[in-house]
Design a protein around this motif. Sequence first.
Motif, PDB file in Angstrom:
ATOM      1  N   PRO A  54      -2.408   2.431  -7.249  1.00 35.97           N
ATOM      2  CA  PRO A  54      -2.169   2.983  -8.590  1.00 35.97           C
ATOM      3  C   PRO A  54      -1.280   2.066  -9.430  1.00 35.97           C
ATOM      4  N   PRO A  55      -1.347   2.186 -10.758  1.00 38.07           N
ATOM      5  CA  PRO A  55      -0.572   1.307 -11.645  1.00 38.07           C
ATOM      6  C   PRO A  55       0.932   1.313 -11.359  1.00 38.07           C
ATOM      7  N   ASP A  56       1.485   2.466 -10.998  1.00 40.26           N
ATOM      8  CA  ASP A  56       2.927   2.539 -10.748  1.00 40.26           C
ATOM      9  C   ASP A  56       3.354   1.639  -9.595  1.00 40.26           C
ATOM     10  N   ASP A  59       5.447  -1.690 -10.187  1.00 40.66           N
ATOM     11  CA  ASP A  59       6.752  -1.732 -10.858  1.00 40.66           C
ATOM     12  C   ASP A  59       7.872  -2.251  -9.974  1.00 40.66           C
ATOM     13  N   ASP A  60       8.110  -1.569  -8.865  1.00 38.29           N
ATOM     14  CA  ASP A  60       9.234  -1.917  -8.000  1.00 38.29           C
ATOM     15  C   ASP A  60       8.936  -1.426  -6.589  1.00 38.29           C
ATOM     16  N   LEU A  61       9.833  -1.765  -5.647  1.00 42.91           N
ATOM     17  CA  LEU A  61       9.581  -1.420  -4.253  1.00 42.91           C
ATOM     18  C   LEU A  61       9.560   0.093  -4.013  1.00 42.91           C
ATOM     19  N   PRO A  62      10.490   0.875  -4.588  1.00 40.92           N
ATOM     20  CA  PRO A  62      10.385   2.330  -4.391  1.00 40.92           C
ATOM     21  C   PRO A  62       9.045   2.883  -4.840  1.00 40.92           C
ATOM     22  N   SER A  63       8.492   2.349  -5.928  1.00 40.80           N
ATOM     23  CA  SER A  63       7.179   2.812  -6.393  1.00 40.80           C
ATOM     24  C   SER A  63       6.086   2.411  -5.402  1.00 40.80           C
ATOM     25  N   LEU A  64       6.219   1.214  -4.866  1.00 46.89           N
ATOM     26  CA  LEU A  64       5.229   0.748  -3.889  1.00 46.89           C
ATOM     27  C   LEU A  64       5.264   1.574  -2.612  1.00 46.89           C
ATOM     28  N   TYR A  67       4.840   8.024  -1.679  1.00 48.90           N
ATOM     29  CA  TYR A  67       3.880   8.632  -0.751  1.00 48.90           C
ATOM     30  C   TYR A  67       2.439   8.415  -1.201  1.00 48.90           C
ATOM     31  N   ASP A  68       2.139   8.678  -2.477  1.00 44.65           N
ATOM     32  CA  ASP A  68       0.753   8.559  -2.951  1.00 44.65           C
ATOM     33  C   ASP A  68       0.246   7.130  -2.820  1.00 44.65           C
ATOM     34  N   THR A  69       1.117   6.155  -3.140  1.00 48.31           N
ATOM     35  CA  THR A  69       0.708   4.752  -3.018  1.00 48.31           C
ATOM     36  C   THR A  69       0.488   4.376  -1.564  1.00 48.31           C
ATOM     37  N   THR A  70       1.373   4.829  -0.714  1.00 46.86           N
ATOM     38  CA  THR A  70       1.229   4.539   0.717  1.00 46.86           C
ATOM     39  C   THR A  70      -0.050   5.163   1.263  1.00 46.86           C
ATOM     40  N   ARG A  71      -0.351   6.363   0.818  1.00 47.47           N
ATOM     41  CA  ARG A  71      -1.590   7.023   1.263  1.00 47.47           C
ATOM     42  C   ARG A  71      -2.815   6.229   0.810  1.00 47.47           C
ATOM     43  N   ASP A  72      -2.791   5.755  -0.454  1.00 47.48           N
ATOM     44  CA  ASP A  72      -3.922   4.957  -0.948  1.00 47.48           C
ATOM     45  C   ASP A  72      -4.068   3.663  -0.152  1.00 47.48           C
ATOM     46  N   PHE A  73      -2.933   3.058   0.202  1.00 41.63           N
ATOM     47  CA  PHE A  73      -2.993   1.828   0.997  1.00 41.63           C
ATOM     48  C   PHE A  73      -3.663   2.098   2.350  1.00 41.63           C
ATOM     49  N   PHE A  74      -3.276   3.181   3.003  1.00 44.24           N
ATOM     50  CA  PHE A  74      -3.855   3.468   4.320  1.00 44.24           C
ATOM     51  C   PHE A  74      -5.324   3.869   4.199  1.00 44.24           C
TER      52      PHE A  74
END
Length: 340
Positions: A54-56, A59-64, A67-74
Amino acid sequence: MSTALQLTLVPSLDAMGRVVDALCRDPDIGQSRQKQLRALLGAYERAFALGGLPPDAYDDLPSLLAYDTTRDFFDLAVKGLVRGDGKTGESESDSALRARGRCLELIAAKAGVAPFELPPMPPTPALAPVVTAPVRHLLLRHFQTQVDRQVTEPFRVRFLAMYGVVLDTASSSGALAAQHMAHLAADLSTLRVHRPRQGRTPSPPPEEWPLSTPTRQALAAYLQLRTTLVEPLENPVHHLWVTLEHNHIGYREDGTAIQEPPGVTLRKGGIQRVFARAAELLNDEMEELNRKRGAGRPPEWQPMPTRLEPLRRAVALELQQREERQGDAPQLLVVRGRPS
């Protein structure tokens, strides 16, 4: 796009790279985990290149690490879309996914990103059942009392010595691979064992183990064999366990095979194959015995695992229980091992 350019263009990925660098400088992080951390960073680079986060997440490491970003990565990892081994599209294994999750936990902890939550990970498989004492004895008896035409006499001699060391010390394949001639007492009465480090824990101190009479006898026979194998070599061999035959290790540019001579150091993978072969032979013997009897397997018989670890864990548990029964009186020599 080059790795350096990606890191520059994506602030969150640049921040993750700095944390990974810091973790890899930590002496408590083993080489295997360092490789996993570097591989994870590469996987995130590929995830960004795919536009799969996702676009967020930029921005920074906390955004990366949200949870939602981590789920998309997996989700991408499960589909095999962020692999770096040329097998794109082939789903990553459960163990690889768990390793990526553990690396993310380390990164979040190092960076102070809290709370951090992983999506559901594949469950860790249950440990294989330990190998019971009667089965361990059957394996010993198979090589002590029978001439198995499926293995050579040198294999039998080396296996009895190696198996005796496992029964006395609960050594893993890694510990066996690390054993040197200098670790063995001149009279074969003791063996110094260096156990591999587990995870982030410090390397355990070496242990001095007494060797039982059967093991000393088996080692004496093996050392005679070892001498005949290493004497023809140009360079000295310091490791205790050595190969018995020529070993193919690759090809030259002209296509001819490269082979190591007998007598060179037996590596961890080779030790694992030795025990796998021994277990297979015992299982074949039991299958044949049951077939001749005209009945199924006895209820108490289960095929012996071909991995050394279940056997080692069973021995380690029994040695620990014996030590507890003997008490914790301080001694120069660790009172462990099987009775002589």
